[in-house]
Design an enzyme around this catalytic site. Sequence first.
Site, PDB file in Angstrom:
ATOM      1  N   ARG A  57      76.370  60.420  35.285  1.00 12.72           N
ATOM      2  CA  ARG A  57      76.889  59.508  35.160  1.00 12.72           C
ATOM      3  C   ARG A  57      75.616  57.899  35.777  1.00 12.72           C
ATOM      4  O   ARG A  57      75.443  57.231  34.460  1.00 12.72           O
ATOM      5  CB  ARG A  57      78.217  58.690  35.708  1.00 12.72           C
ATOM      6  CG  ARG A  57      79.078  59.988  35.157  1.00 12.72           C
ATOM      7  CD  ARG A  57      80.523  59.580  35.672  1.00 12.72           C
ATOM      8  NE  ARG A  57      81.090  60.642  35.326  1.00 12.72           N
ATOM      9  CZ  ARG A  57      82.699  60.825  35.909  1.00 12.72           C
ATOM     10  NH1 ARG A  57      83.143  60.057  37.058  1.00 12.72           N
ATOM     11  NH2 ARG A  57      82.892  61.935  35.019  1.00 12.72           N
ATOM     12  N   LYS A  82      89.085  60.292  35.293  1.00  9.57           N
ATOM     13  CA  LYS A  82      89.047  60.877  33.895  1.00  9.57           C
ATOM     14  C   LYS A  82      90.128  61.942  34.199  1.00  9.57           C
ATOM     15  O   LYS A  82      90.148  63.014  33.325  1.00  9.57           O
ATOM     16  CB  LYS A  82      87.609  61.444  33.797  1.00  9.57           C
ATOM     17  CG  LYS A  82      86.388  59.921  33.335  1.00  9.57           C
ATOM     18  CD  LYS A  82      85.068  61.115  32.417  1.00  9.57           C
ATOM     19  CE  LYS A  82      84.434  59.805  32.581  1.00  9.57           C
ATOM     20  NZ  LYS A  82      83.221  60.791  31.720  1.00  9.57           N
ATOM     21  N   LYS A 139      86.822  72.134  31.196  1.00  8.09           N
ATOM     22  CA  LYS A 139      85.889  70.578  32.047  1.00  8.09           C
ATOM     23  C   LYS A 139      86.365  70.169  32.911  1.00  8.09           C
ATOM     24  O   LYS A 139      87.605  69.423  32.007  1.00  8.09           O
ATOM     25  CB  LYS A 139      85.301  69.703  30.888  1.00  8.09           C
ATOM     26  CG  LYS A 139      84.438  68.769  31.834  1.00  8.09           C
ATOM     27  CD  LYS A 139      83.870  67.515  30.034  1.00  8.09           C
ATOM     28  CE  LYS A 139      82.964  67.261  31.381  1.00  8.09           C
ATOM     29  NZ  LYS A 139      82.518  65.880  30.061  1.00  8.09           N
ATOM     30  N   TYR A 171      69.295  71.730  34.460  1.00  9.06           N
ATOM     31  CA  TYR A 171      68.173  70.881  34.055  1.00  9.06           C
ATOM     32  C   TYR A 171      66.670  71.661  34.817  1.00  9.06           C
ATOM     33  O   TYR A 171      65.879  71.760  34.665  1.00  9.06           O
ATOM     34  CB  TYR A 171      68.863  69.320  35.329  1.00  9.06           C
ATOM     35  CG  TYR A 171      69.570  69.070  34.988  1.00  9.06           C
ATOM     36  CD1 TYR A 171      69.372  68.652  34.597  1.00  9.06           C
ATOM     37  CD2 TYR A 171      71.206  69.112  35.189  1.00  9.06           C
ATOM     38  CE1 TYR A 171      70.779  67.314  33.335  1.00  9.06           C
ATOM     39  CE2 TYR A 171      72.151  68.525  34.360  1.00  9.06           C
ATOM     40  CZ  TYR A 171      71.726  67.894  34.017  1.00  9.06           C
ATOM     41  OH  TYR A 171      72.967  67.144  33.402  1.00  9.06           O
ATOM     42  N   LYS A 176      82.981  74.359  33.114  1.00  8.21           N
ATOM     43  CA  LYS A 176      82.093  72.799  33.522  1.00  8.21           C
ATOM     44  C   LYS A 176      83.139  72.722  34.400  1.00  8.21           C
ATOM     45  O   LYS A 176      84.099  72.145  34.541  1.00  8.21           O
ATOM     46  CB  LYS A 176      81.915  72.282  32.676  1.00  8.21           C
ATOM     47  CG  LYS A 176      80.682  71.457  32.827  1.00  8.21           C
ATOM     48  CD  LYS A 176      80.502  69.610  31.923  1.00  8.21           C
ATOM     49  CE  LYS A 176      79.390  68.801  32.256  1.00  8.21           C
ATOM     50  NZ  LYS A 176      79.620  68.055  31.493  1.00  8.21           N
ATOM     51  N   GLU A 180      93.618  76.073  26.919  1.00  5.12           N
ATOM     52  CA  GLU A 180      92.457  75.322  26.499  1.00  5.12           C
ATOM     53  C   GLU A 180      91.052  75.805  26.065  1.00  5.12           C
ATOM     54  O   GLU A 180      91.147  75.206  24.426  1.00  5.12           O
ATOM     55  CB  GLU A 180      91.137  73.988  28.005  1.00  5.12           C
ATOM     56  CG  GLU A 180      92.109  73.238  28.324  1.00  5.12           C
ATOM     57  CD  GLU A 180      92.533  72.300  27.281  1.00  5.12           C
ATOM     58  OE1 GLU A 180      92.013  72.170  26.232  1.00  5.12           O
ATOM     59  OE2 GLU A 180      92.932  70.487  27.817  1.00  5.12           O
ATOM     60  N   SER A 201      74.615  68.225  37.396  1.00  3.74           N
ATOM     61  CA  SER A 201      74.773  67.019  38.007  1.00  3.74           C
ATOM     62  C   SER A 201      74.313  67.421  39.413  1.00  3.74           C
ATOM     63  O   SER A 201      72.961  67.392  40.056  1.00  3.74           O
ATOM     64  CB  SER A 201      73.530  65.358  37.092  1.00  3.74           C
ATOM     65  OG  SER A 201      75.524  65.439  37.493  1.00  3.74           O
TER      66      SER A 201
HETATM   67  C1  PBG Z   1      79.879  63.170  28.998  1.00  7.35           C
HETATM   68  C2  PBG Z   1      79.764  64.163  29.847  1.00  7.35           C
HETATM   69  C3  PBG Z   1      79.571  64.371  31.071  1.00  7.35           C
HETATM   70  C4  PBG Z   1      78.615  65.046  31.251  1.00  7.35           C
HETATM   71  C5  PBG Z   1      78.301  65.971  30.163  1.00  7.35           C
HETATM   72  N1  PBG Z   1      78.285  65.164  29.424  1.00  7.35           N
HETATM   73  C6  PBG Z   1      80.164  63.626  32.419  1.00  7.35           C
HETATM   74  C7  PBG Z   1      81.419  63.296  32.111  1.00  7.35           C
HETATM   75  O1  PBG Z   1      82.681  63.908  31.517  1.00  7.35           O
HETATM   76  O2  PBG Z   1      82.020  61.923  33.111  1.00  7.35           O
HETATM   77  C8  PBG Z   1      78.606  65.574  32.941  1.00  7.35           C
HETATM   78  C9  PBG Z   1      76.876  66.454  33.131  1.00  7.35           C
HETATM   79  C10 PBG Z   1      76.456  66.413  33.874  1.00  7.35           C
HETATM   80  O3  PBG Z   1      76.651  66.449  35.161  1.00  7.35           O
HETATM   81  O4  PBG Z   1      75.401  67.586  34.829  1.00  7.35           O
HETATM   82  N2  PBG Z   1      81.166  63.353  29.089  1.00  7.35           N
END
Ligand code: PBG
Length: 337
Positions: A217, A230, A207, A326, A261, A246, A287
């Site tokens: 968010r 992050k 990720k 989505y 992701k 990982e 998203s």
């Molecule tokens: C939470 C999480 C996130 C997403 C899925 N789980 C956001 C992030 O890590 O800030 C993002 C999913 C998306 O953008 O559709 N840890």
Amino acid sequence: MSEHWAKHDMGFLAGRRHRRLRQSHWMRELVRETTLTPADFIWPLFVIEGHNERQPVASMPGVERLSTDLIVEAARAAAAEGIPALAIFPNTPGHLRSDGAEEAFNPDNLMCRTLSAVKAAVPQIGLITDVALDEYSSNGQDGLVRDGVILNDETVEVMVRSALVQARAGADVIAPSDMMDGRVAAIRRALDAEGFDDTTILSYAAKYASSFYGPFRDAVGSGERLVGDKRTYQLDYANSDEALREVAQDLDEGADMVMVKPGLPYLDVVRRVRDNFNVPVFAYQVSGEYAMLSLAAQAGAMDRQAAMLESLFAFKRAGAAGVLTYFALEAARTLNR
Ligand code: PBG
């Protein structure tokens, strides 16, 4: 060169007419290398408190946050179209958020209540839960924070408790999305100790720290709270060897399936993971990717349906076993038509 040889050369070139295999719809169908069906989709849903409550997510046209009763309806619709699983994300109200993210392990939290409601009403659909603290913390970080530092092992302890309440409420698949070290082993151990041998782990193994999570968010209400970024736990987008390390570690720790992701900008990583490990690899069309496609379509820049299907096929071509998207319900309906 004699006329005879010239003809022979033409004949040889004609043997490489690639367009023969594209000349008709049936021929293209016959030689198609990948397939896309509703069974390839995992549908992410945002749950809010209330009854018969729906709130549009401004940056994601067509996506709404839904109260638990409407999540149950959505689950019914998804099952009817052949979508195998949902990924559920709670929008925890501000007064329940805290620095310690204690709501994450409240057995009666929004996530758990939604899991039991869907399990009871639509038992045939798989339920995947996100485990990370940003959906419950006051600062939008995925981990506990002390003096500006994200604490690893203390965070893992809270995640384990969160995963357990989810498993007890009916989660089929636990999906840790936080990128702390050692969380897969800790969750696996705790699940096994409670007899949840069949509860599966889909780790968000690769990720990346990405700007494509912006609309998410907003949808879960962590965006305006987020302090800092992050990058001390999510991957640097310049790297892909690191993603393989990982994945290797999460599999050693007991992950059953892994995820990459974001999705489209990281298909090279999907392909590398697929080629290096013999496990199901999922990709998350996040998203921001959904926002890009649907806002572009809304602006008339491209056809929504066509762009949707093309983007989803790309995941399959790259080797993904399935896609969190989505678009899931819309794409399933299109494919079933
Ligand atoms: C939470 C999480 C996130 C997403 C899925 N789980 C956001 C992030 O890590 O800030 C993002 C999913 C998306 O953008 O559709 N840890």
